[in-house]
Motif scaffolding. Sequence first.
Motif, PDB file in Angstrom:
ATOM      1  N   MET A 175      -1.657   5.051 -18.245  1.00  0.00           N
ATOM      2  CA  MET A 175      -2.133   4.243 -17.718  1.00  0.00           C
ATOM      3  C   MET A 175      -2.171   4.447 -16.521  1.00  0.00           C
ATOM      4  SD  MET A 175      -1.010   0.730 -19.484  1.00  0.00           S
ATOM      5  CE  MET A 175      -1.923   0.145 -19.100  1.00  0.00           C
ATOM      6  N   LEU A 176      -3.743   3.769 -15.654  1.00  0.00           N
ATOM      7  CA  LEU A 176      -3.511   3.976 -14.039  1.00  0.00           C
ATOM      8  C   LEU A 176      -3.819   2.626 -13.721  1.00  0.00           C
ATOM      9  CD1 LEU A 176      -4.785   5.848 -11.482  1.00  0.00           C
ATOM     10  CD2 LEU A 176      -7.157   4.826 -11.996  1.00  0.00           C
ATOM     11  N   GLN A 177      -2.267   2.967 -12.376  1.00  0.00           N
ATOM     12  CA  GLN A 177      -1.912   1.949 -11.798  1.00  0.00           C
ATOM     13  C   GLN A 177      -2.246   1.741  -9.905  1.00  0.00           C
ATOM     14  OE1 GLN A 177      -0.871  -0.860 -12.893  1.00  0.00           O
ATOM     15  NE2 GLN A 177      -1.059  -1.696 -10.596  1.00  0.00           N
ATOM     16  N   ILE A 178      -3.230   1.134  -9.888  1.00  0.00           N
ATOM     17  CA  ILE A 178      -3.850   1.400  -8.534  1.00  0.00           C
ATOM     18  C   ILE A 178      -2.354   0.257  -7.791  1.00  0.00           C
ATOM     19  CG2 ILE A 178      -4.984   0.563  -7.062  1.00  0.00           C
ATOM     20  CD1 ILE A 178      -7.165   1.694  -9.141  1.00  0.00           C
ATOM     21  N   PHE A 179      -1.753   0.518  -7.049  1.00  0.00           N
ATOM     22  CA  PHE A 179      -0.332   0.081  -6.315  1.00  0.00           C
ATOM     23  C   PHE A 179      -1.116  -0.709  -4.994  1.00  0.00           C
ATOM     24  CE2 PHE A 179       1.338   3.343  -7.791  1.00  0.00           C
ATOM     25  CZ  PHE A 179       2.951   2.559  -8.890  1.00  0.00           C
ATOM     26  N   SER A 180      -2.436  -0.292  -4.179  1.00  0.00           N
ATOM     27  CA  SER A 180      -2.572  -0.972  -2.807  1.00  0.00           C
ATOM     28  C   SER A 180      -3.592  -0.373  -2.525  1.00  0.00           C
ATOM     29  CB  SER A 180      -2.055  -1.005  -2.144  1.00  0.00           C
ATOM     30  OG  SER A 180      -1.413   0.543  -1.322  1.00  0.00           O
ATOM     31  N   LEU A 181      -4.729  -0.659  -1.768  1.00  0.00           N
ATOM     32  CA  LEU A 181      -5.897  -0.539  -1.378  1.00  0.00           C
ATOM     33  C   LEU A 181      -5.439  -0.505   0.263  1.00  0.00           C
ATOM     34  CD1 LEU A 181      -8.432  -1.416  -3.155  1.00  0.00           C
ATOM     35  CD2 LEU A 181      -7.385   0.068  -3.636  1.00  0.00           C
ATOM     36  N   GLU A 182      -5.930   0.133   0.981  1.00  0.00           N
ATOM     37  CA  GLU A 182      -6.121   0.751   2.391  1.00  0.00           C
ATOM     38  C   GLU A 182      -7.407   0.802   3.316  1.00  0.00           C
ATOM     39  OE1 GLU A 182      -4.055   2.811   6.385  1.00  0.00           O
ATOM     40  OE2 GLU A 182      -3.141   3.451   4.131  1.00  0.00           O
ATOM     41  N   LEU A 183      -7.378  -0.237   4.282  1.00  0.00           N
ATOM     42  CA  LEU A 183      -9.013   0.217   4.834  1.00  0.00           C
ATOM     43  C   LEU A 183      -8.792   1.387   5.911  1.00  0.00           C
ATOM     44  CD1 LEU A 183     -11.881  -0.968   5.775  1.00  0.00           C
ATOM     45  CD2 LEU A 183     -10.673  -2.147   7.549  1.00  0.00           C
ATOM     46  N   ALA A 184      -8.594   2.034   5.586  1.00  0.00           N
ATOM     47  CA  ALA A 184      -8.575   3.649   6.420  1.00  0.00           C
ATOM     48  C   ALA A 184      -8.874   4.280   7.755  1.00  0.00           C
ATOM     49  CB  ALA A 184      -7.979   4.526   5.452  1.00  0.00           C
ATOM     50  N   LYS A 185      -9.961   3.977   8.246  1.00  0.00           N
ATOM     51  CA  LYS A 185     -10.895   4.273   8.968  1.00  0.00           C
ATOM     52  C   LYS A 185     -12.307   3.500   9.034  1.00  0.00           C
ATOM     53  CE  LYS A 185     -13.788   8.034  10.548  1.00  0.00           C
ATOM     54  NZ  LYS A 185     -13.823   9.728  10.081  1.00  0.00           N
ATOM     55  N   ILE A 186     -12.859   3.129  10.022  1.00  0.00           N
ATOM     56  CA  ILE A 186     -13.850   2.385  10.120  1.00  0.00           C
ATOM     57  C   ILE A 186     -14.664   2.634  11.464  1.00  0.00           C
ATOM     58  CG2 ILE A 186     -12.771   0.275   9.601  1.00  0.00           C
ATOM     59  CD1 ILE A 186     -12.419  -1.090  12.090  1.00  0.00           C
ATOM     60  N   PRO A 187     -16.248   2.619  10.888  1.00  0.00           N
ATOM     61  CA  PRO A 187     -17.082   3.477  11.760  1.00  0.00           C
ATOM     62  C   PRO A 187     -17.302   2.637  13.683  1.00  0.00           C
ATOM     63  CG  PRO A 187     -18.929   2.558  10.457  1.00  0.00           C
ATOM     64  CD  PRO A 187     -17.040   2.356  10.009  1.00  0.00           C
ATOM     65  N   GLU A 239      -7.164   2.711 -18.867  1.00  0.00           N
ATOM     66  CA  GLU A 239      -6.625   3.933 -19.682  1.00  0.00           C
ATOM     67  C   GLU A 239      -6.835   5.047 -18.735  1.00  0.00           C
ATOM     68  OE1 GLU A 239      -7.891   5.132 -24.127  1.00  0.00           O
ATOM     69  OE2 GLU A 239      -9.423   6.029 -22.367  1.00  0.00           O
ATOM     70  N   MET A 240      -6.376   5.997 -18.837  1.00  0.00           N
ATOM     71  CA  MET A 240      -5.859   7.023 -18.608  1.00  0.00           C
ATOM     72  C   MET A 240      -5.766   8.391 -19.500  1.00  0.00           C
ATOM     73  SD  MET A 240      -6.832   8.547 -15.053  1.00  0.00           S
ATOM     74  CE  MET A 240      -6.963   9.640 -14.611  1.00  0.00           C
TER      75      MET A 240
END
Length: 416
Positions: A175-187, A239-240
């Motif tokens: 399985m795939l687990q996503i822990f977090s999303l981060e706004l890494a760069k903005i224009p 699923e992964m």
Amino acid sequence: MMPPIPPVNRVFRLPRGPQNMATATAISRAEGDEFGKPCRQVPISSANAISLPLDNIEKRDAILDVIAGDDTTDKDACWGQTTKHAGSDGDERRATKDHREIVVSDDEEHTVDKNILEDSRHCDGSMYRGMDVWWKQVYRIVDRNETRLQAMALSDPMDCFIHDGICVQHKPRCMLQIFSLELAKIPVDGGFVELYGYIAVRDELDPLLNFIINISRDEPIIVEQGSLIDMVGPKRGIEMMDQALIEYDVRIKAGELEKDDLQLIDGASTIGPAVDWNCPLKFQIASDSGAVGLTLSYLHAAVEATVEVLILDARSSFNLSLGCLTSGLNNEIRLFEGAIAESCFLKRSVVAVLKDSLIVLKLKLGSLLSSSDQHCCSFKSKAHGHDIQEIKTDFALFSVKVTWSTLPEAMDLWQQ
């Protein structure tokens, strides 16, 4: 134009300051914070609860069987540069010139190039042209519906085969687990921005959209560079077994009309098994305009845990932060953060948990008049069934239910 986004339920969230998160510019092992204050274990309640039934799933065509191969010999080479497609014609599928898969090494970091599949843009309509491309066929790109498969599909199956007290009929899956999303760069230069759009995963179990975030333009979220983006999904476990596809169209609201908005990321990327399983990795979806960083992990033998939190007998308003740790990894998944004014039910959350491992829930409570108070509870993974614990605090009584399920086999879905 971005395809219509179904409405989502929104919750009130307190304004947050900068998270001081490092921009994810490369793939690396991700280190999380320690547990912090020691947890107070609470006993298991004898209360019963009713699991929601699995929705009927329409009979669908067989998904093309994709078998990943690797023709490279350099340990630092990209996974999936040359892979074989198990179609009738035996054609090879190759990564496009501007796309690279996740790269992992034990001794050094590797940056990710412009990791967006060719002809996968929503803004120019290329996502819906040239449908003979392998990934557009396998993941049914023209189908804009949300995944029909619900969580807890096998929480109470009728065909178990028990040996020594263990179900050997329904086994843990990759399985795939996503822990977090981060706004890494903005224009834009610093400050807060109004963000909207979606990020969804398509897997080979049911390749329809499994939303991780899904934000309408009418109700954008306010974030700044380096801060985390609250996740609303996934709706069910990912699923992964081979690989998966991440599809995204995220924009910054900049004016009254949609044409005035700034595109942050747009397209699709495939991700495949890395060198290390059960190890958090950082992956960046980057474009010329900006980037979103993901912290994720491939879990080799995992089950699906559906977390439901009911707040009972709320005595006063308080702030709540609900985090989750899974499978012995220190990367916390933020399930909820906001203000609670009355008894209510928090949104359902789905987490992947390794076989014979633990899921730990951390509740941090506080108000303007008192310091924060932390409580924890843990559950050991299993194939089916559910567990309930109650947590009594000065602010409210919490009932925490975790429902366990393995992912169904694709063939089981086709027969429905």
